[in-house]
Design an enzyme around this catalytic site. Structure first.
Site, PDB file in Angstrom:
ATOM      1  N   ARG A   7      -3.165 -10.350   4.502  1.00 38.65           N
ATOM      2  CA  ARG A   7      -3.614 -10.516   3.247  1.00 38.65           C
ATOM      3  C   ARG A   7      -2.436  -9.815   2.428  1.00 38.65           C
ATOM      4  O   ARG A   7      -2.154  -8.584   2.512  1.00 38.65           O
ATOM      5  CB  ARG A   7      -4.923  -9.680   3.088  1.00 38.65           C
ATOM      6  CG  ARG A   7      -5.430  -9.635   1.770  1.00 38.65           C
ATOM      7  CD  ARG A   7      -6.701  -8.687   1.884  1.00 38.65           C
ATOM      8  NE  ARG A   7      -7.282  -8.666   0.469  1.00 38.65           N
ATOM      9  CZ  ARG A   7      -7.084  -7.982  -0.598  1.00 38.65           C
ATOM     10  NH1 ARG A   7      -5.859  -6.965  -0.309  1.00 38.65           N
ATOM     11  NH2 ARG A   7      -7.616  -7.634  -1.697  1.00 38.65           N
ATOM     12  N   LYS A  34       0.921  -1.392   0.026  1.00 39.12           N
ATOM     13  CA  LYS A  34       0.071  -0.093   0.091  1.00 39.12           C
ATOM     14  C   LYS A  34       0.785   1.299   0.126  1.00 39.12           C
ATOM     15  O   LYS A  34       1.978   1.155   0.420  1.00 39.12           O
ATOM     16  CB  LYS A  34      -0.939   0.226   1.411  1.00 39.12           C
ATOM     17  CG  LYS A  34      -2.179  -1.094   0.839  1.00 39.12           C
ATOM     18  CD  LYS A  34      -3.222  -1.002   1.751  1.00 39.12           C
ATOM     19  CE  LYS A  34      -4.261  -2.063   1.300  1.00 39.12           C
ATOM     20  NZ  LYS A  34      -5.284  -2.348   2.274  1.00 39.12           N
TER      21      LYS A  34
END
Ligand code: HH2
Length: 296
Positions: A249, A214
């Site tokens: 994840r 991210k």
């Protein structure tokens, strides 16, 4: 820090989308997506999370028909891959078709706010449910997000969504919680959530963490592209494990699996030999979920 960390469970990501922020366009071809999913399992993913709609800021909404067209063949092709399958969707019709195709986990980034039918569907099917926090909606969520106390507000939101799921008949032991890293959060919000993750873990359900590649990691590292953010992904996953997270994840399963195995052993001061060895090649190995038990 928790004294004995959970057994880390790796959730590998496949985005069957043209526009996901880090792997957009790579897995649009079902055969390529299925091969990639099998590779993630061989590398140590206990769960494969398949999504057909990007949630990145500014992503275009996808119709139900298109989302179904993207994800169902991939789930069907992975039904015998040796991992649990998760569907990343907020649409009940897509979740229902995914469950029919072999998924046993619904990963709903809207935490049941996106579709009024979702709670009843999950309750009826008895599948696992990931409730994730997001401030606003993907199109606008990164427009100056504000909180008085981000951790307290995310925790209260997740507790409220859990109550709602229970009221619809979802079993408590089927619910997993996710603070929604990057979903309506500044870098400081993300860091505070990760630093105080124990407060989310204290809600008593398995906590899922999704930091993989991210943008806040790229910014902290001085400007790194998504594929260069693996070390940052690993750092946040290892520290989240120490603070009690159980499901990770990630796009880069091999790296996360090795780091989390060693981190868990180090936190415990003991280790057990993996029963199988993960591999980064696809074809010959079927192995793999050596990272321990799954949340149930
Ligand atoms: N992050 C993304 C998507 N789904 N689900 C959960 N539970 N937690 C997350 O942090 C999470 C998620 C965004 O990442 P990605 O799927 O790689 O990108 P995109 O939404 O652009 O497809």
């Amino acid at each position: 820090m928790v004294s004995d960390p959970p057994d880390p469970v790796i959730m590998g990501v496949i985005n069957v989308t043209p526009d996901s922020f880090s792997d957009g366009g790579e897995w649009l071809d079902p055969a390529a997506a299925i091969a990639h999913g099998r590779e993630l399992v061989a590398q140590g993913a206990a769960i494969v999370d398949v999504g057909g709609e990007s949630t990145r800021p500014g992503a275009k909404p996808v119709t139900q028909q298109e989302e179904l067209r993207r994800v169902v063949p991939v789930l069907e092709g992975l039904a015998d891959a040796g991992a649990r399958l998760s569907i990343d969707t907020s649409k009940a019709t897509v979740a229902a078709a995914a469950l029919d195709a072999g998924a046993t986990i619904v990963n709903d980034v809207t935490a049941l706010r996106g579709d009024a039918e979702m709670a009843a569907l999950v309750a009826e099917r008895g599948c696992d449910l990931v409730l994730m926090h997001m401030l606003g909606e993907p199109r606008t969520m990164q427009d100056a997000p504000r909180y008085d106390d981000v951790v307290a507000e995310v925790r209260a939101f997740l507790a409220e969504r859990m109550r709602l799921a229970l009221a619809h008949g979802v079993a408590a032991e089927r619910i997993w919680l996710d603070p929604g890293i990057g979903f309506g959060k500044t870098i400081d919000h993300n860091l505070e959530l990760l630093a105080r993750l124990e407060e989310i873990v204290a809600l008593g359900r398995p906590v899922v963490v999704g930091t993989s590649r991210k943008s806040f990691l790229g910014t902290i590292m001085g400007g790194r592209e998504p594929r260069e953010r693996v070390p940052g992904t690993i750092a946040t996953n290892v520290l989240a494990l120490a603070r009690g997270a159980s499901v990770f994840r990630v796009h880069d399963v091999a790296e996360a699996r090795d780091a989390l195995l060693v981190a868990a052993a180090t936190l415990r001061g003991r280790w057990t030999a993996p029963t199988t060895t993960s591999t980064t090649t696809t074809s010959t190995t079927t192995s793999t979920t050596t990272t321990g038990s799954k949340p149930s």
